[in-house]
Write a protein that holds these residues in place. Sequence first.
Motif, short mmCIF file in Angstrom:
data_model
loop_
_atom_site.label_atom_id
_atom_site.label_comp_id
_atom_site.label_asym_id
_atom_site.label_seq_id
_atom_site.Cartn_x
_atom_site.Cartn_y
_atom_site.Cartn_z
N TYR A 130 60.29 49.21 52.35
CA TYR A 130 58.83 49.14 52.29
C TYR A 130 58.24 50.28 51.46
O TYR A 130 58.66 51.43 51.56
N ASP A 131 57.25 49.92 50.66
CA ASP A 131 56.54 50.89 49.82
C ASP A 131 55.25 51.38 50.48
O ASP A 131 54.84 52.53 50.27
N VAL A 132 54.61 50.49 51.22
CA VAL A 132 53.34 50.81 51.87
C VAL A 132 53.43 50.38 53.33
O VAL A 132 53.84 49.26 53.63
N THR A 158 59.40 59.28 53.37
CA THR A 158 59.31 59.90 52.05
C THR A 158 59.13 58.84 50.96
O THR A 158 59.87 57.86 50.91
N GLY A 159 58.14 59.05 50.11
CA GLY A 159 57.90 58.13 49.00
C GLY A 159 57.10 56.90 49.38
O GLY A 159 56.84 56.04 48.52
N ASP A 186 55.77 65.45 55.39
CA ASP A 186 55.64 64.87 54.05
C ASP A 186 55.03 63.47 54.04
O ASP A 186 55.37 62.64 53.19
N LEU A 187 54.13 63.19 54.97
CA LEU A 187 53.46 61.90 54.98
C LEU A 187 52.43 61.83 53.85
O LEU A 187 51.65 62.77 53.64
N ALA A 188 52.42 60.71 53.15
CA ALA A 188 51.41 60.46 52.12
C ALA A 188 50.33 59.59 52.74
O ALA A 188 50.35 58.36 52.62
#
Length: 211
Positions: A130-132, A158-159, A186-188
Amino acid sequence: MNHIERKRNMKKIWFILIPIIIFTFVVFAYYWYRYPAMFRILQDDSLSEAEVASLVESKKSQDLNLLVAYFSYTGTTQGIAEEIRFKIGADLFRIEREEDYSDVYTESKSEIWQNDCSNLKNTVENMDQYDVVFIGFPIWFHATPAPVNTFLESYDFTGKIIIPFRTSGGSDIEEAIPTFLNSCKDLAVYQERRISNSSEIDSWLADIDLF
């Protein structure tokens, strides 16, 4: 100053101190009752706004794999999560406590106070794809429910772009973000939002501008 005068002065001092002590205790008890996470040391190791913006920009030209994960106790968050999933074509995952609450009010507050994250019933298969990831939840005692914290601690995000949404009626999502961020490094975090009803979803997805 004789003994009688000293005794009178001590009575005056205690007359002033006792109401202050009682007031302090009442204030502490109130905030412990309403904000059980307030007295925990919370860390924020999330990505900066610039780092998140760079990651979002890099994803815009990709064919994204999407996941909507949610924790719902009354069904309200579930309804919003299902509608988001339908609109963006995402996979759906329900975050569930391994054992149901027997006294949700007392047990959930204790979990937040003690940072005691319960085990979950299920896991996401192949989270790496998954990306999102949308993560939906109600706000309990101005904090993230413990099962959501467990979910965050269980995977490497990550990412990935993480989009939190909450469905509580009175509290703003910013009140729960400190406990949310404390659970994972490291949560975006991007475009977090309070969704009061389904009519707000379309404008929010337009603001996200990824689909």
